[in-house]
Motif scaffolding. Sequence first.
Motif, short mmCIF file in Angstrom:
data_model
loop_
_atom_site.label_atom_id
_atom_site.label_comp_id
_atom_site.label_asym_id
_atom_site.label_seq_id
_atom_site.Cartn_x
_atom_site.Cartn_y
_atom_site.Cartn_z
N VAL A 63 -10.55 0.85 -14.48
CA VAL A 63 -9.70 -0.17 -15.11
C VAL A 63 -9.00 -0.98 -14.01
CG1 VAL A 63 -9.22 0.81 -17.38
CG2 VAL A 63 -7.87 1.55 -15.44
N THR A 64 -9.15 -2.29 -14.10
CA THR A 64 -8.52 -3.18 -13.12
C THR A 64 -7.28 -3.80 -13.73
OG1 THR A 64 -10.68 -3.66 -12.18
CG2 THR A 64 -8.91 -5.23 -11.68
N LYS A 119 -9.19 1.05 -10.34
CA LYS A 119 -10.29 0.16 -10.76
C LYS A 119 -11.67 0.74 -10.48
CE LYS A 119 -10.65 -2.82 -6.70
NZ LYS A 119 -10.48 -4.13 -6.13
N PRO A 138 -4.19 7.13 -1.28
CA PRO A 138 -3.16 8.10 -0.91
C PRO A 138 -1.76 7.70 -1.37
CG PRO A 138 -4.50 7.52 1.00
CD PRO A 138 -4.98 6.67 -0.12
N GLY A 170 -3.41 -1.32 -2.59
CA GLY A 170 -4.09 -1.63 -1.33
C GLY A 170 -3.76 -2.99 -0.74
N GLY A 200 -0.92 5.77 -4.07
CA GLY A 200 -0.80 5.90 -5.52
C GLY A 200 -0.83 7.35 -5.97
N ALA A 209 -0.23 -1.88 -0.07
CA ALA A 209 0.22 -2.93 -1.00
C ALA A 209 1.55 -3.52 -0.55
CB ALA A 209 0.35 -2.35 -2.42
C1 LIG Z 1 -11.24 0.08 9.55
C2 LIG Z 1 -10.00 0.86 9.20
C3 LIG Z 1 -9.80 2.12 9.75
C4 LIG Z 1 -8.64 2.84 9.44
N1 LIG Z 1 -8.48 4.09 9.98
C5 LIG Z 1 -7.39 4.80 9.68
C6 LIG Z 1 -7.23 6.12 10.19
O1 LIG Z 1 -8.10 6.66 10.87
N2 LIG Z 1 -6.09 6.81 9.88
C7 LIG Z 1 -5.11 6.24 9.12
O2 LIG Z 1 -4.07 6.89 8.91
N3 LIG Z 1 -5.26 5.00 8.58
C8 LIG Z 1 -6.37 4.28 8.83
N4 LIG Z 1 -6.54 3.05 8.27
C9 LIG Z 1 -5.53 2.55 7.30
C10 LIG Z 1 -5.70 3.24 5.93
O3 LIG Z 1 -7.05 3.19 5.54
C11 LIG Z 1 -4.83 2.58 4.87
O4 LIG Z 1 -3.55 2.32 5.40
C12 LIG Z 1 -4.71 3.46 3.63
O5 LIG Z 1 -5.95 3.54 2.98
C13 LIG Z 1 -3.66 2.90 2.66
O6 LIG Z 1 -3.69 3.66 1.47
P1 LIG Z 1 -3.25 3.00 0.10
O7 LIG Z 1 -3.23 4.10 -0.90
O8 LIG Z 1 -2.03 2.18 0.29
O9 LIG Z 1 -4.40 1.94 -0.24
P2 LIG Z 1 -5.96 2.18 -0.54
O10 LIG Z 1 -6.43 3.40 0.11
O11 LIG Z 1 -6.63 0.88 -0.21
O12 LIG Z 1 -6.01 2.42 -2.11
C14 LIG Z 1 -5.77 1.36 -3.03
C15 LIG Z 1 -6.48 1.70 -4.32
O13 LIG Z 1 -6.12 0.72 -5.31
C16 LIG Z 1 -7.27 0.39 -6.09
N5 LIG Z 1 -7.04 -0.95 -6.66
C17 LIG Z 1 -7.00 -2.12 -5.96
N6 LIG Z 1 -6.71 -3.14 -6.81
C18 LIG Z 1 -6.57 -2.59 -8.05
C19 LIG Z 1 -6.28 -3.14 -9.33
N7 LIG Z 1 -6.06 -4.46 -9.48
N8 LIG Z 1 -6.23 -2.31 -10.39
C20 LIG Z 1 -6.45 -0.96 -10.24
N9 LIG Z 1 -6.72 -0.39 -9.04
C21 LIG Z 1 -6.78 -1.20 -7.96
C22 LIG Z 1 -8.41 0.44 -5.06
O14 LIG Z 1 -9.67 0.60 -5.69
C23 LIG Z 1 -8.01 1.63 -4.22
O15 LIG Z 1 -8.56 2.85 -4.69
C24 LIG Z 1 -7.67 2.30 8.55
C25 LIG Z 1 -7.88 1.03 7.99
C26 LIG Z 1 -9.04 0.32 8.31
C27 LIG Z 1 -9.26 -1.02 7.67
#
Ligand SMILES: Cc1cc2nc3c(=O)[nH]c(=O)nc-3n(C[C@H](O)[C@H](O)[C@H](O)COP(=O)(O)OP(=O)(O)OC[C@H]3O[C@@H](n4cnc5c(N)ncnc54)[C@H](O)[C@@H]3O)c2cc1C
Length: 400
Positions: free
Chosen positions: A126-127, A44, A23, A164, A25, A283
Motif C-alpha cells: 500500500v502506497t 508500499k 528500520p 525514506g 518505521g 524521511a
Molecule cells: C548506497 C548506500 C549505502 C548505504 N550504506 C549504509 C551502511 O552501510 N550503513 C548504514 O548505517 N547506512 C547506510 N546507508 C544509509 C541507509 O541505507 C539509510 O539511512 C536507511 O535505510 C534509512 O532507513 P529508513 O527506515 O529511514 O528508510 P528506508 O530504509 O528507505 O525505508 C523506507 C521505507 O518506506 C517505504 N515507502 C516509501 N514511500 C512510501 C509510501 N509513499 N507509502 C508507503 N511506504 C513507502 C519504502 O518502500 C521503504 O521500505 C546507505 C545508503 C546508500 C544509498
Amino acid sequence: MSSDNSSDDARQAWDVVVVGAGPAGASAAYAAAVAGRRVLLLEKAELPRYKTCGGGIIGPSRDSLPPGFELPLRDRVQAVTFSLDGKYSRTRRSSHMLFGLINRPEFDQQLVEHAQKAGAELRTGVTVSRVEQHGPAVPDRRTVAIVLQGGETLLARAVVGADGSASRIGAHVGVKVDQVDLGLEAEIPVPDSVAEDWAGRVLIDWGPMPGSYGWVFPKGDTLTVGVISARGEGAATKRYLEDFIARLGLAGFEPSISSGHLTRCRSEDSPLSRGRVLVCGDAAGLLEPWTREGISFALRSGRLAGEWAVRIAEAQDAVDARRQALNYAFAVKAGLGVEMSVGKRMLTVFERRPGMFHAALTGFRPAWKAFTRITRGSTTLAEIVRTHPVAGRVLNAMDR
Ligand SMILES: Cc1cc2nc3c(=O)[nH]c(=O)nc-3n(C[C@H](O)[C@H](O)[C@H](O)COP(=O)(O)OP(=O)(O)OC[C@H]3O[C@@H](n4cnc5c(N)ncnc54)[C@H](O)[C@@H]3O)c2cc1C
C-alpha cells in the motif's frame, strides 16, 4: 503479509499510523506498540524488499535494536583496507569485531516482525499518497487522514513518516535538506576463493570526487561493492564504481543487483514535525553527513518518533500536540543533531584533504584507535570532539 480489515480501519482511528517499514518505521511501530497503542505500519513494497545499502551495522545501530533482536550477521569485520583512489593501500587489523554486516531485506523484515510481535499491525503493498490534517477528510481536529493510492482513507491520532529519502510525508512536513548524495551499488556473487580473501575484511577507498568514497562489504558468497558522491555528478559516480570494480579484479563477475539511491541530510533549521505528524530516519534527512551512515540514525530517531507519537495520540488539543512534537524535535536535535553537525564539519575537511584522512587512518595510531572506538560504539565523533580539545581545535583549524 497483509491484513484485510480495511473497512474497519476506515471507521476507527488508529492511535499511530507509521508510513514506511524500513528500520526507522519498524522502530517507531515497535516503540508505539510496546506502549500498548493500536499501531498500523504501512509499506508500499512486499516484504522482504531490497534496499540499496552497504548493510554496515556499527555499535550505535546494534545498541538501538529492540530487546531480544538477534542480528542476522553475514560477516564480522575485524580488518579494514584503506586506499586513496586505488593507491597507497594499507590494511589495519583489530583483535575485536569493529562492525557487523547484514543483508537489508533480511534485517528489515526481522525488525518488522519484532514490531508485529509487540502488537503492531502491518499492511504491505500500500502506497501512501498524502496526509491531510484539515478539510473534509478529517472528522475532528485530533485526527490525521492518511490517503492511500487508490483513494482509501485511514485515520490516526498521530502519524510517523518513515518513508525514506524520497519521502512524501517529509514534503508535507516541509523537511529541508542541504546535502544530497547519490549512492551506487552492485551485489556481486563471487566464487569461494574470492569470498575467502574478503572474509572479515572490508575495503574503504577515498574517491576521486570531493567527498566521495567507495567500499567493499563481504557477505559470505556475495560482495556488496558501492560508491557515494554528491548528486549532480551521475556520470562520474558511475565511472568511479566501474573503475573501482575493475581494479579490484571483480569486473568478470556478473552482479545479481545493480542499483542506486539518494541520501539526503537535513539542514539544521529543518522541521521534524507538523501538527500531529512526525518524521524520522531518511524521511527527516537524519543521516551522518560524512560516512552517510543512516541505519543507526533511522533506528534511534524511529524509536523516539514512536515514543512521542504515543503522547501526541493522547493529546486532546493542538497546543498539547505541539508541545509533544517539540519535545521530539528537542530529543532528536540534542543527540543526532549534534552528531550531524560534527559530521558536516568532518565532510568539509574530508572534501578538501582526503589524503590527510588516509595518512591519519593508515599511519597515525590514535586516528585508527578513534575509528575503531567509533565503529564499535564505545564513543562517537561528537564525543571525541567534545572531550578532546585538541581534536576540536584541529577540526576548527582545518575547517577554515
Ligand atoms: C548506497 C548506500 C549505502 C548505504 N550504506 C549504509 C551502511 O552501510 N550503513 C548504514 O548505517 N547506512 C547506510 N546507508 C544509509 C541507509 O541505507 C539509510 O539511512 C536507511 O535505510 C534509512 O532507513 P529508513 O527506515 O529511514 O528508510 P528506508 O530504509 O528507505 O525505508 C523506507 C521505507 O518506506 C517505504 N515507502 C516509501 N514511500 C512510501 C509510501 N509513499 N507509502 C508507503 N511506504 C513507502 C519504502 O518502500 C521503504 O521500505 C546507505 C545508503 C546508500 C544509498
